[in-house]
Motif scaffolding. Structure first.
Motif, mmCIF file in Angstrom:
data_model
loop_
_atom_site.group_PDB
_atom_site.id
_atom_site.type_symbol
_atom_site.label_atom_id
_atom_site.label_comp_id
_atom_site.label_asym_id
_atom_site.label_seq_id
_atom_site.Cartn_x
_atom_site.Cartn_y
_atom_site.Cartn_z
ATOM 1 N N LYS A 1 52.318 86.514 10.102
ATOM 2 C CA LYS A 1 52.116 87.663 9.219
ATOM 3 C C LYS A 1 51.014 88.544 9.778
ATOM 4 C CE LYS A 1 53.642 87.454 4.541
ATOM 5 N NZ LYS A 1 53.299 87.408 3.128
ATOM 6 N N LEU A 2 51.400 89.733 10.232
ATOM 7 C CA LEU A 2 50.440 90.650 10.850
ATOM 8 C C LEU A 2 49.300 90.990 9.903
ATOM 9 C CD1 LEU A 2 52.787 93.351 12.439
ATOM 10 C CD2 LEU A 2 51.676 91.461 13.611
ATOM 11 N N GLU A 3 49.604 91.119 8.616
ATOM 12 C CA GLU A 3 48.624 91.654 7.672
ATOM 13 C C GLU A 3 47.581 90.646 7.219
ATOM 14 O OE1 GLU A 3 51.854 91.133 7.454
ATOM 15 O OE2 GLU A 3 52.630 91.492 5.460
ATOM 16 N N THR A 4 47.831 89.340 7.424
ATOM 17 C CA THR A 4 46.852 88.324 7.007
ATOM 18 C C THR A 4 46.406 87.428 8.155
ATOM 19 O OG1 THR A 4 48.543 86.706 6.445
ATOM 20 C CG2 THR A 4 47.853 88.206 4.684
ATOM 21 N N GLY A 5 47.125 87.477 9.291
ATOM 22 C CA GLY A 5 46.803 86.595 10.402
ATOM 23 C C GLY A 5 47.317 85.175 10.193
ATOM 24 N N ILE B 1 59.704 79.102 18.372
ATOM 25 C CA ILE B 1 60.235 80.467 18.246
ATOM 26 C C ILE B 1 59.440 81.124 17.125
ATOM 27 C CG2 ILE B 1 62.209 81.945 17.749
ATOM 28 C CD1 ILE B 1 64.047 79.860 18.847
ATOM 29 N N CYS B 2 58.759 82.218 17.471
ATOM 30 C CA CYS B 2 57.833 82.851 16.530
ATOM 31 C C CYS B 2 58.262 84.280 16.208
ATOM 32 C CB CYS B 2 56.423 82.832 17.138
ATOM 33 S SG CYS B 2 55.183 83.596 16.084
ATOM 34 N N GLY B 3 58.737 84.496 14.988
ATOM 35 C CA GLY B 3 59.038 85.844 14.511
ATOM 36 C C GLY B 3 57.810 86.419 13.823
ATOM 37 N N PRO C 1 44.927 80.444 29.476
ATOM 38 C CA PRO C 1 45.976 80.543 30.495
ATOM 39 C C PRO C 1 46.365 79.123 30.927
ATOM 40 C CG PRO C 1 44.220 82.097 30.979
ATOM 41 C CD PRO C 1 43.740 81.250 29.831
ATOM 42 N N GLY C 2 47.677 78.896 31.105
ATOM 43 C CA GLY C 2 48.140 77.564 31.512
ATOM 44 C C GLY C 2 48.619 76.712 30.354
ATOM 45 N N ASP C 3 48.297 77.101 29.117
ATOM 46 C CA ASP C 3 48.675 76.275 27.957
ATOM 47 C C ASP C 3 50.101 76.527 27.479
ATOM 48 O OD1 ASP C 3 46.240 74.988 27.801
ATOM 49 O OD2 ASP C 3 45.382 76.399 26.361
ATOM 50 N N MET C 4 50.576 77.766 27.596
ATOM 51 C CA MET C 4 51.885 78.100 27.034
ATOM 52 C C MET C 4 52.727 78.860 28.042
ATOM 53 S SD MET C 4 51.322 79.206 23.078
ATOM 54 C CE MET C 4 50.485 80.745 23.435
ATOM 55 N N PHE C 5 54.008 78.492 28.126
ATOM 56 C CA PHE C 5 54.989 79.225 28.932
ATOM 57 C C PHE C 5 55.667 80.188 27.967
ATOM 58 C CE2 PHE C 5 59.158 79.473 31.212
ATOM 59 C CZ PHE C 5 58.674 79.890 32.442
ATOM 60 N N VAL C 6 55.482 81.497 28.183
ATOM 61 C CA VAL C 6 55.846 82.477 27.164
ATOM 62 C C VAL C 6 57.095 83.277 27.564
ATOM 63 C CG1 VAL C 6 55.059 84.507 25.872
ATOM 64 C CG2 VAL C 6 53.430 82.691 26.456
ATOM 65 N N MET C 7 58.015 83.418 26.632
ATOM 66 C CA MET C 7 59.167 84.303 26.829
ATOM 67 C C MET C 7 59.173 85.309 25.686
ATOM 68 S SD MET C 7 63.220 83.413 27.287
ATOM 69 C CE MET C 7 63.768 83.239 25.593
ATOM 70 N N ARG C 8 59.252 86.596 26.013
ATOM 71 C CA ARG C 8 59.229 87.623 24.976
ATOM 72 C C ARG C 8 60.383 88.591 25.159
ATOM 73 N NH1 ARG C 8 52.969 89.190 23.768
ATOM 74 N NH2 ARG C 8 54.008 89.977 21.912
ATOM 75 N N LEU D 1 45.803 84.859 21.796
ATOM 76 C CA LEU D 1 44.718 85.178 20.856
ATOM 77 C C LEU D 1 44.924 84.456 19.526
ATOM 78 C CD1 LEU D 1 42.165 86.968 20.285
ATOM 79 C CD2 LEU D 1 43.743 88.634 19.289
ATOM 80 N N ILE D 2 46.145 84.522 18.977
ATOM 81 C CA ILE D 2 46.353 83.956 17.632
ATOM 82 C C ILE D 2 46.379 82.432 17.650
ATOM 83 C CG2 ILE D 2 47.482 86.031 16.734
ATOM 84 C CD1 ILE D 2 50.158 84.741 17.039
ATOM 85 N N THR D 3 46.669 81.832 18.817
ATOM 86 C CA THR D 3 46.638 80.366 18.905
ATOM 87 C C THR D 3 45.350 79.883 19.584
ATOM 88 O OG1 THR D 3 47.818 80.412 21.019
ATOM 89 C CG2 THR D 3 49.157 80.175 19.025
ATOM 90 N N GLN D 4 44.525 80.822 20.003
ATOM 91 C CA GLN D 4 43.265 80.493 20.680
ATOM 92 C C GLN D 4 43.490 79.505 21.828
ATOM 93 O OE1 GLN D 4 39.703 81.664 19.767
ATOM 94 N NE2 GLN D 4 41.335 83.187 19.623
ATOM 95 N N THR D 5 44.487 79.817 22.667
ATOM 96 C CA THR D 5 44.779 78.977 23.827
ATOM 97 C C THR D 5 44.345 79.669 25.115
ATOM 98 O OG1 THR D 5 47.026 79.860 23.696
ATOM 99 C CG2 THR D 5 46.672 77.648 22.800
#
Ligand SMILES: [Zn+2]
Length: 219
Positions: free
Chosen positions: A184-188, A95-97, A54-61, A48-52
């Protein structure tokens, strides 16, 4: 759970049908350009935040967007990073904090972790971050301190990432670029670590009017 089931119905009847070509193509295989490592926090939606798509990013959380140093027993993380590089040949790792991160609060206040022994052990992979905060950030408090911790932790985890053989090999061949981001959660807004200036700077500058409205809403 009802929300999820209703969502699944809506996805199958509306979204999947409308994007059938994309999903048919993706069923043949994936070739994401980016590996995105972020926190498990429910308030972060990478696509959602990168407007990508399915298939664009390999995600590890995981909790705290942590990358344990190679070979320290975190088999899931080791294997996921190895597959991203050797199997999928991703060209970028982000790496996204994020601000208000519960894992960072736990790192700052170990007394909060008495009932969370596994989390306490897990956060040992962020111990260098805690030491940096103790030594250099005594002047910060509350949210400012948590955000600064998230920033320093992204840099710690980028260092840990460089202990992975597949990462080192791709970096030496100039086939991989590493990125440190904080959301930043509060500003996007997303902030990127700029090596040239040694600090996090906004990745995208919002329209002045929009920024004004966001700041007013946040207070
Ligand atoms: Zn978090």
């Amino acid at each position: 759970m009802q929300k999820l089931i209703e969502g699944l119905h809506r996805f199958q009847s509306e979204v999947f049908t409308a994007q059938r070509d994309l999903f048919t193509r993706l069923s043949q295989g994936q070739s994401p350009e980016v590996m995105f490592i972020t926190c498990s926090d429910s308030r972060i939606s990478p696509t959602l935040i990168t407007q990508t798509q399915p298939g664009d990013m390999f995600v590890m959380r995981n909790a705290g967007n942590i990358v344990p140093p190679y070979g320290t027993g975190a088999n899931g993380e080791d294997a996921t990073i190895e597959f991203a590089l050797v199997g999928l040949r991703v060209r970028h790792i982000v790496i996204c904090g994020h601000s208000h991160c519960g894992a960072m609060k736990g790192l700052l206040h170990p007394e909060m972790l008495e009932t969370l022994p596994a989390m306490k052990t897990w956060l040992k992979h962020a111990e260098p971050t805690r030491k940096i905060m103790d030594a250099n950030y005594q002047h910060l408090h509350d949210n400012a301190l948590v955000t600064a911790t998230a920033e320093e932790n992204v840099l710690t985890q980028l260092e840990n990432l460089r202990t992975h053989p597949a990462v080192l090999e791709r970096l030496e061949r100039r086939e991989l670029t590493l990125h440190g981001w904080v959301y930043k959660l509060e500003t996007g807004q997303m902030f990127n670590y700029d090596h040239a200036v040694g600090q996090f700077t906004p990745l995208v500058r919002p329209e002045p009017q929009l920024l004004h409205e966001v700041e007013r809403a946040v207070g």
